[in-house]
Write an enzyme that holds these catalytic residues in place. Structure first.
Site, PDB file in Angstrom:
ATOM      1  N   ASP A   8       0.887  -1.165   0.000  1.00 16.66           N
ATOM      2  CA  ASP A   8       0.000   0.000   0.000  1.00 16.66           C
ATOM      3  C   ASP A   8       0.925   1.216   0.000  1.00 16.66           C
ATOM      4  O   ASP A   8       1.458   1.590   1.037  1.00 16.66           O
ATOM      5  CB  ASP A   8      -0.898  -0.008   1.238  1.00 16.66           C
ATOM      6  N   GLU A  67      -1.155  -1.503  -4.902  1.00 15.25           N
ATOM      7  CA  GLU A  67      -2.379  -0.742  -5.167  1.00 15.25           C
ATOM      8  C   GLU A  67      -2.095   0.351  -6.196  1.00 15.25           C
ATOM      9  O   GLU A  67      -1.048   0.990  -6.157  1.00 15.25           O
ATOM     10  CB  GLU A  67      -2.885  -0.126  -3.859  1.00 15.25           C
ATOM     11  N   ASP A 139      -2.333   0.913   7.337  1.00 18.08           N
ATOM     12  CA  ASP A 139      -1.545   0.786   6.100  1.00 18.08           C
ATOM     13  C   ASP A 139      -1.084  -0.653   5.879  1.00 18.08           C
ATOM     14  O   ASP A 139      -1.062  -1.141   4.749  1.00 18.08           O
ATOM     15  CB  ASP A 139      -0.354   1.743   6.135  1.00 18.08           C
TER      16      ASP A 139
END
EC number: 3.1.21.10
Length: 173
Positions: A8, A67, A139
């Site tokens: 992420d 991502e 996160d």
């Protein structure tokens, strides 16, 4: 057995999550955050690159999933996020890892069941799916969700290939 590293990305905090996929099941291996410091973006990008490189050496993943950039309200934030992603991707490519990219909505849909899930829902489902004693930091949970999304995608592709080529219970023969 396949080890998947999920990322992420962020210019201040980059989450990572590592899972093992074996015989259609997933197992938690590790997760955490790379927290950058300093004022210069170039220093932060190097810290992300170095951090991801260390994680790759430690866990020896087979696959890398990250991502995609979403459209932020602030263009400067979107640019920094894109640069952080680039730094992480270069670390993966330099280690010879294949890179998969997923939209945030796709990750949430895969893990929670709705693309509009909030952070708390993602954290809760990651905890449940990986049988963790507590919810991971946001996160890190997002990174684990990216890894889980990639695992689910891989399993779906294997099942689909099996309908064409023949598999035994979702595993390639």
């Amino acid at each position: 057995m396949t080890i998947i590293l999920g990322i992420d990305p962020g210019s201040r905090i980059t989450g990572y999550g590592v899972i093992r996929q074996q015989a259609g099941k997933v197992e938690y291996l590790g997760s955490g955050c790379i927290r950058t410091s300093g004022e210069q973006l170039s220093d932060k990008l190097k810290q992300i690159y170095d951090g991801i490189s260390e994680i790759i050496l430690q866990f020896k993943p087979d696959l890398f999933a990250i991502e995609q950039v979403f459209m932020a309200k602030n263009p400067d934030s979107a640019l920094k996020l894109g640069q952080a992603r680039g730094s992480a991707i270069v670390a993966a490519v330099n280690a010879g890892l294949p890179v998969a990219e997923y939209a945030a909505r796709q990750v949430k849909q895969s893990v929670v069941g709705t693309g509009a899930a909030d952070k708390e829902q993602v954290q809760h489902m990651v905890k449940q799916l990986l049988k963790l004693p507590a919810c991971p930091q946001a996160d890190a949970a997002d990174a684990l969700a990216v890894a889980l999304c990639h695992s689910h995608t891989q399993q779906t592709l294997i099942r689909m290939a099996g309908k064409v080529h023949g598999t035994a219970r979702g595993r390639l023969r």
